[in-house]
Each structure stands twice: as structure tokens, then as C-alpha cells.
Design a protein around this motif. Structure first.
Motif, PDB file in Angstrom:
ATOM      1  N   SER A   1      -9.397   8.403   2.078  1.00 51.26           N
ATOM      2  CA  SER A   1      -8.865   8.389   3.440  1.00 51.26           C
ATOM      3  C   SER A   1      -9.880   7.733   4.370  1.00 51.26           C
ATOM      4  O   SER A   1     -11.055   7.571   4.032  1.00 51.26           O
TER       5      SER A   1
ATOM      6  N   ALA B   1       0.809  -1.211   0.000  1.00 53.43           N
ATOM      7  CA  ALA B   1       0.000   0.000   0.000  1.00 53.43           C
ATOM      8  C   ALA B   1       0.846   1.265   0.000  1.00 53.43           C
ATOM      9  O   ALA B   1       1.964   1.282   0.479  1.00 53.43           O
TER      10      ALA B   1
ATOM     11  N   GLY C   1       0.413   5.091   1.388  1.00 53.39           N
ATOM     12  CA  GLY C   1      -0.438   5.914   2.243  1.00 53.39           C
ATOM     13  C   GLY C   1       0.304   6.343   3.478  1.00 53.39           C
ATOM     14  O   GLY C   1       1.457   5.972   3.699  1.00 53.39           O
TER      15      GLY C   1
ATOM     16  N   GLU D   1      -4.336   8.351   1.337  1.00 55.23           N
ATOM     17  CA  GLU D   1      -3.464   8.091   0.205  1.00 55.23           C
ATOM     18  C   GLU D   1      -3.342   9.356  -0.629  1.00 55.23           C
ATOM     19  O   GLU D   1      -4.175  10.260  -0.517  1.00 55.23           O
TER      20      GLU D   1
ATOM     21  N   TRP E   1      -5.636   6.673   8.065  1.00 53.85           N
ATOM     22  CA  TRP E   1      -4.998   6.345   6.788  1.00 53.85           C
ATOM     23  C   TRP E   1      -5.456   7.325   5.717  1.00 53.85           C
ATOM     24  O   TRP E   1      -6.602   7.750   5.680  1.00 53.85           O
TER      25      TRP E   1
END
Length: 97
Positions: free
Chosen positions: A94, A13, A15, A48, A46
């Protein structure tokens, strides 16, 4: 003939905090460029980077909230809801809560 997807592939991932992407259908697991089907487990906080995916992306939120920023606003998708993003649309995902 139907194609059985025996297991997803884990994708590293991108992020702010680690997330887990389990791709069932997409470029990595099946070589499919038109659509992505994946299970994403994203912890609170989280986010990105913004992106313009080349494929249609359909997200179904099982629990929590997926915040989707787009060129004209923000949509919060909560448990039991879904969102469809078209190829080339600018989006930023997010998990704020």
C-alpha cells in the motif's frame, strides 16, 4: 545475447484506487516468470489485496513510501530504500502517505 526492452507494457492494476504498472521484465512483457521488473506509480491511499507472488519481487522506492505487510509484521520502505520479497511469501502493498 543481450535483450533490449524497447518499452514497458502497461498492466491493468488491482487495488483500491488506480495505479499505473509499467512492466519491463515479467510474464506480460517478456514471458519471464522468475522475476518482475516494473515501474509502479501509486497514489496516496492506494492498496492492493494480499498475495503470494510466484516470483522474486524487488521494489525500489523513488519517492514516497511503500508499506509492505507480511506474515510477521509491517515494513515501511521510504525513498532511496529497497525491499526484496521471495516467491511464495505473503505480502500486501500500500501507499499510505
Amino acid at each position: 545475447m543481450p535483450e533490449l526492452i524497447v518499452a514497458p507494457r502497461i498492466i491493468e492494476a488491482v487495488g483500491s484506487v488506480p495505479e499505473r504498472i509499467e512492466e519491463y521484465v515479467g510474464r506480460v512483457n517478456t514471458g519471464t516468470a522468475e522475476i518482475s521488473v516494473a515501474r509502479i506509480i501509486a497514489p496516496k491511499g492506494w492498496e492492493e489485496p494480499g498475495q503470494r507472488p510466484a516470483f522474486k519481487e524487488i521494489s525500489v522506492v523513488i519517492s514516497g513510501c511503500l508499506k509492505v505487510e507480511h506474515e510477521t509484521g509491517v515494513i515501511e520502505v521510504t525513498a532511496g530504500q529497497s525491499i526484496v520479497e521471495l516467491p511464495g511469501e505473503w505480502v500486501r502493498h500500500s501507499a499510505p502517505y
